[in-house]
Design an enzyme around this catalytic site. Structure first.
Site, PDB file in Angstrom:
ATOM      1  CE1 TYR A 138       2.566  18.993  36.904  1.00  0.00           C
ATOM      2  CE2 TYR A 138       2.667  20.804  35.851  1.00  0.00           C
ATOM      3  CZ  TYR A 138       3.299  19.936  36.463  1.00  0.00           C
ATOM      4  OH  TYR A 138       4.568  21.026  36.926  1.00  0.00           O
TER       5      TYR A 138
ATOM      6  NE  ARG B 223       7.630  18.975  30.080  1.00  0.00           N
ATOM      7  CZ  ARG B 223       8.047  20.136  30.660  1.00  0.00           C
ATOM      8  NH1 ARG B 223       9.080  20.240  30.977  1.00  0.00           N
ATOM      9  NH2 ARG B 223       7.828  21.183  30.697  1.00  0.00           N
TER      10      ARG B 223
ATOM     11  NE  ARG C 213      -8.383   6.002  48.658  1.00  0.00           N
ATOM     12  CZ  ARG C 213      -6.967   5.794  49.024  1.00  0.00           C
ATOM     13  NH1 ARG C 213      -7.335   4.205  49.672  1.00  0.00           N
ATOM     14  NH2 ARG C 213      -6.030   6.145  49.530  1.00  0.00           N
TER      15      ARG C 213
ATOM     16  CG  HIS D  16      -3.540   2.549  46.531  1.00  0.00           C
ATOM     17  ND1 HIS D  16      -4.799   2.223  46.942  1.00  0.00           N
ATOM     18  CD2 HIS D  16      -3.401   3.501  46.956  1.00  0.00           C
ATOM     19  CE1 HIS D  16      -4.205   3.419  47.917  1.00  0.00           C
ATOM     20  NE2 HIS D  16      -2.657   3.929  47.529  1.00  0.00           N
TER      21      HIS D  16
ATOM     22  CE  LYS E  68       5.091  20.608  33.298  1.00  0.00           C
ATOM     23  NZ  LYS E  68       5.909  21.287  34.643  1.00  0.00           N
TER      24      LYS E  68
ATOM     25  CD  GLU F 135      13.633  19.360  39.065  1.00  0.00           C
ATOM     26  OE1 GLU F 135      13.171  19.761  38.216  1.00  0.00           O
ATOM     27  OE2 GLU F 135      12.841  19.074  39.386  1.00  0.00           O
TER      28      GLU F 135
ATOM     29  CG  LEU G 277      10.024  18.581  34.138  1.00  0.00           C
ATOM     30  CD1 LEU G 277       9.482  17.156  34.244  1.00  0.00           C
ATOM     31  CD2 LEU G 277       9.612  19.533  34.396  1.00  0.00           C
TER      32      LEU G 277
HETATM   33  N1  PDD Z   1       7.474  23.579  36.080  1.00  0.00           N
HETATM   34  N2  PDD Z   1      11.220  21.706  37.243  1.00  0.00           N
HETATM   35  C1  PDD Z   1      10.179  21.671  38.090  1.00  0.00           C
HETATM   36  C2  PDD Z   1      10.118  21.171  39.589  1.00  0.00           C
HETATM   37  C3  PDD Z   1       9.463  22.643  37.356  1.00  0.00           C
HETATM   38  O1  PDD Z   1       8.022  23.014  37.597  1.00  0.00           O
HETATM   39  C4  PDD Z   1       9.470  23.496  35.719  1.00  0.00           C
HETATM   40  C5  PDD Z   1       8.157  23.981  35.643  1.00  0.00           C
HETATM   41  C6  PDD Z   1      10.755  23.745  35.283  1.00  0.00           C
HETATM   42  C7  PDD Z   1      10.836  23.766  34.041  1.00  0.00           C
HETATM   43  O2  PDD Z   1      10.515  23.607  32.719  1.00  0.00           O
HETATM   44  P1  PDD Z   1       9.793  24.184  31.850  1.00  0.00           P
HETATM   45  O3  PDD Z   1      10.905  24.654  31.141  1.00  0.00           O
HETATM   46  O4  PDD Z   1       9.766  23.346  30.577  1.00  0.00           O
HETATM   47  O5  PDD Z   1       8.622  25.086  31.829  1.00  0.00           O
HETATM   48  C8  PDD Z   1      11.430  21.932  35.640  1.00  0.00           C
HETATM   49  C9  PDD Z   1       5.851  24.645  35.563  1.00  0.00           C
HETATM   50  C10 PDD Z   1       6.176  26.361  35.218  1.00  0.00           C
HETATM   51  C11 PDD Z   1       4.699  24.336  36.387  1.00  0.00           C
HETATM   52  O6  PDD Z   1       4.521  23.910  37.320  1.00  0.00           O
HETATM   53  O7  PDD Z   1       4.207  25.379  36.853  1.00  0.00           O
END
Ligand code: PDD
Length: 289
Positions: free
Chosen positions: A36, A55, A104, A106, A151, A183, A207
């Site tokens: 996503y 990304r 289903r 995996h 992501k 983070e 991330l």
């Molecule tokens: N989340 N780290 C994590 C685990 C995140 O989920 C996000 C962003 C970031 C920041 O990334 P960026 O600057 O590219 O938005 C760092 C989004 C906003 C979400 O899951 O809603």
């Protein structure tokens, strides 16, 4: 007009969000098997869309899922969703899953088309009063897998970490792994010490934030010394300033950590300058189009 009547995109169709339907056998639902992105949109202009789509490609490569659309095709679909929304500042969410098989299992299905979904929501901005005081955060051990650079929609560990913060009346949980600050549950974290901006390295543990890159670019542009390296937990706890960054939160000062004030307990001078630079930068980019 409720959120459910905004137009979304699902597998080639544009339709009201409330009418969108997917199979309960979708692998996003069964396994969290998908990627996503969240893209901020200001005055109907997507911000750093190229970086978000790059990304997305990295994530799809990482989970071995073919990208169903080219960047131009993504942009065109996003543009149509954005144009149809009754609000100008938006947060566009897009998701690709490995689709719905008849069973289903995996292992990857053969010949099953991916599920492609895009919807938009009003961008929720941080109220001035919250920005003025900063937000509180707590820490927790990072119990996620070792591909946090992807992501993916399998976000249960992030969900639990974020709720851990909310349960304590806090905005974010800062995750620690092997004694280092990694983070936030849904944000990247920066630390300021003696005027230097510190950021953890982009590796498999975090991330690679689009906002993180913008912040480091702005620091360089405005002559703020910055160092990208591992940040031990003690440095987080003795920092002059701590910030969280994300596409939806932008740059937000964390002024309390585990119940103790960060620095003076108010947003620091560099946080305020970086916030201003970020707003300026957005304005410039949006004017250029
Ligand atoms: N989340 N780290 C994590 C685990 C995140 O989920 C996000 C962003 C970031 C920041 O990334 P960026 O600057 O590219 O938005 C760092 C989004 C906003 C979400 O899951 O809603």
């Amino acid at each position: 007009m409720g959120m459910n009547s905004t137009t979304c995109y699902l597998n080639g169709d544009y339709l009201p969000l409330a009418e969108a339907r997917i199979s309960p056998l979708d692998r996003g639902f069964l396994f969290g098997d998908g990627a996503y992105e969240v893209i901020p949109v200001y005055s109907r202009r997507p911000f750093r869309i190229g970086e978000h789509l790059a990304r997305l490609q990295q994530t799809l490569d990482g989970i071995r899922l073919a990208n169903p659309l080219t960047p131009a095709e993504w942009s065109a679909r996003i543009a149509r969703i954005v144009a149809a929304a009754p609000f100008a500042d938006q947060s566009v969410y897009l998701q690709v899953t490995r689709g719905a098989d008849a069973k289903r299992d995996h292992a990857f299905p053969q010949g099953v088309p991916p599920t492609v979904f895009i919807f938009t929501a009003p961008l929720t901005t941080t109220p001035d009063s919250v920005r003025a005081s900063g937000v509180a955060a707590v820490t927790a051990l990072d119990n996620r897998w070792l591909r946090c650079d992807l992501k993916v929609v399998a976000l249960l560990a992030n969900v639990l970490a974020r709720q851990h913060a909310v349960d304590q009346g806090c905005a974010e949980t800062i995750l620690l792994r092997d004694g280092f600050m990694i983070e936030g549950a849904a944000s990247n974290i920066f630390v300021v010490k003696d005027g230097t901006l510190l950021a953890p390295p982009k590796d498999h543990r975090m991330l690679p934030g689009v906002t993180y890159d913008v912040v480091l670019e702005l620091a360089a542009q405005h002559g703020v010394p910055s160092v990208v390296r591992e940040i031990p937990e003690e440095e987080l706890r003795s920092a002059d300033e701590v910030w969280m960054t994300s596409s939806t939160k932008e740059v937000l000062a964390i002024t309390a950590l585990d119940g103790k004030p960060v620095g003076a307990g108010v947003p620091g001078p560099l946080a305020r300058r970086m916030h201003d630079w970020y707003q300026q930068f957005k304005d410039e980019v949006m004017r250029r189009g």
